[in-house]
Design a protein around this motif. Structure first.
Motif, PDB file in Angstrom:
ATOM      1  N   ILE A  20       0.860  -1.166   0.000  1.00  0.00           N
ATOM      2  CA  ILE A  20       0.000   0.000   0.000  1.00  0.00           C
ATOM      3  C   ILE A  20       0.904   1.226   0.000  1.00  0.00           C
ATOM      4  O   ILE A  20       1.686   1.422   0.922  1.00  0.00           O
ATOM      5  N   SER A  21       0.771   2.035  -1.058  1.00  0.00           N
ATOM      6  CA  SER A  21       1.626   3.206  -1.144  1.00  0.00           C
ATOM      7  C   SER A  21       1.000   4.439  -0.514  1.00  0.00           C
ATOM      8  O   SER A  21       1.694   5.322  -0.065  1.00  0.00           O
ATOM      9  N   LYS A  22      -0.334   4.489  -0.499  1.00  0.00           N
ATOM     10  CA  LYS A  22      -0.970   5.672   0.056  1.00  0.00           C
ATOM     11  C   LYS A  22      -2.372   5.305   0.536  1.00  0.00           C
ATOM     12  O   LYS A  22      -3.112   4.649  -0.161  1.00  0.00           O
ATOM     13  N   LEU A  23      -2.715   5.732   1.731  1.00  0.00           N
ATOM     14  CA  LEU A  23      -4.045   5.531   2.271  1.00  0.00           C
ATOM     15  C   LEU A  23      -4.592   6.901   2.645  1.00  0.00           C
ATOM     16  O   LEU A  23      -4.068   7.556   3.530  1.00  0.00           O
ATOM     17  N   ASN A  24      -5.619   7.342   1.936  1.00  0.00           N
ATOM     18  CA  ASN A  24      -6.181   8.673   2.141  1.00  0.00           C
ATOM     19  C   ASN A  24      -7.651   8.513   2.490  1.00  0.00           C
ATOM     20  O   ASN A  24      -8.434   8.097   1.657  1.00  0.00           O
ATOM     21  N   ILE A  25      -8.021   8.833   3.706  1.00  0.00           N
ATOM     22  CA  ILE A  25      -9.402   8.694   4.146  1.00  0.00           C
ATOM     23  C   ILE A  25      -9.940  10.068   4.501  1.00  0.00           C
ATOM     24  O   ILE A  25      -9.400  10.747   5.367  1.00  0.00           O
ATOM     25  N   ASN A  26     -10.992  10.487   3.804  1.00  0.00           N
ATOM     26  CA  ASN A  26     -11.668  11.751   4.100  1.00  0.00           C
ATOM     27  C   ASN A  26     -13.054  11.398   4.615  1.00  0.00           C
ATOM     28  O   ASN A  26     -13.823  10.753   3.926  1.00  0.00           O
ATOM     29  N   MET A  27     -13.364  11.828   5.815  1.00  0.00           N
ATOM     30  CA  MET A  27     -14.661  11.518   6.384  1.00  0.00           C
ATOM     31  C   MET A  27     -15.411  12.796   6.669  1.00  0.00           C
ATOM     32  O   MET A  27     -14.842  13.750   7.191  1.00  0.00           O
ATOM     33  N   GLU A  28     -16.706  12.782   6.310  1.00  0.00           N
ATOM     34  CA  GLU A  28     -17.556  13.937   6.541  1.00  0.00           C
ATOM     35  C   GLU A  28     -18.916  13.472   7.041  1.00  0.00           C
ATOM     36  O   GLU A  28     -19.380  12.394   6.679  1.00  0.00           O
TER      37      GLU A  28
END
Length: 157
Positions: A20-28
């Motif tokens: 896994i190179s990048k884990l981007n989690i945006n929560m709203e």
């Protein structure tokens, strides 16, 4: 809204090995503020600097409304966002957990707050609420049949 972006990089030398190179989690969450809890403040034992935080309860609409407690950290953010009970807001937040006396606790920390425009539907709200006609009838009332001579239509309904 929960957006989860996961980028997998597959090694060219070994196709079975993935990283896994990048884990981007945006929560709203978008909902109504139903409680503004008292502010907490103190002085950091490590740095000696003062700190301030405040918690709020947001209710997300839907068939089964959900409630979530979130925290704003920092006197500047608390004053900047100026959250009041009854407001419709969209909060962007991060989730973290910490351990205390062998038990784990989640922490929901907001980092951005946006006011929902007046008249805009809240996220999770049903865009088309079922309309009932009559006394609790789930279907519209039956229409009167048109007489044979009054219609050029040969459809049976």
């Amino acid at each position: 809204m929960l957006i989860l972006e996961l980028f997998l990089v597959i090694s060219q030398s070994d196709w079975t090995k993935t990283t896994i190179s990048k884990l981007n989690i945006n929560m709203e969450l978008t909902g109504k503020i139903i409680a503004v809890l008292p502010a907490n403040s103190g002085v950091s034992a490590r740095t000696g600097n003062p700190w301030m935080s405040q918690e709020y309860v947001i209710e997300v609409p839907g068939q089964f409304p959900r409630k979530c407690v979130f925290r704003l950290f920092g006197e500047d953010r608390i004053k900047q966002f100026n959250i009041q009970s009854g407001e419709e807001l969209t909060i962007s937040f991060d989730i973290d957990a910490h351990e205390y006396n062998g038990r784990w606790f989640n922490s929901v920390s907001a980092y951005n707050v946006q006011r929902v425009a007046a008249g805009a539907p809240a996220a999770g709200a049903e865009p088309f609420a079922p309309q009932q006609s009559g006394a609790g009838a789930p279907f519209p009332p039956a229409q009167e049949p048109v007489s044979e001579g009054g219609s050029q239509d040969d459809l049976p309904f």
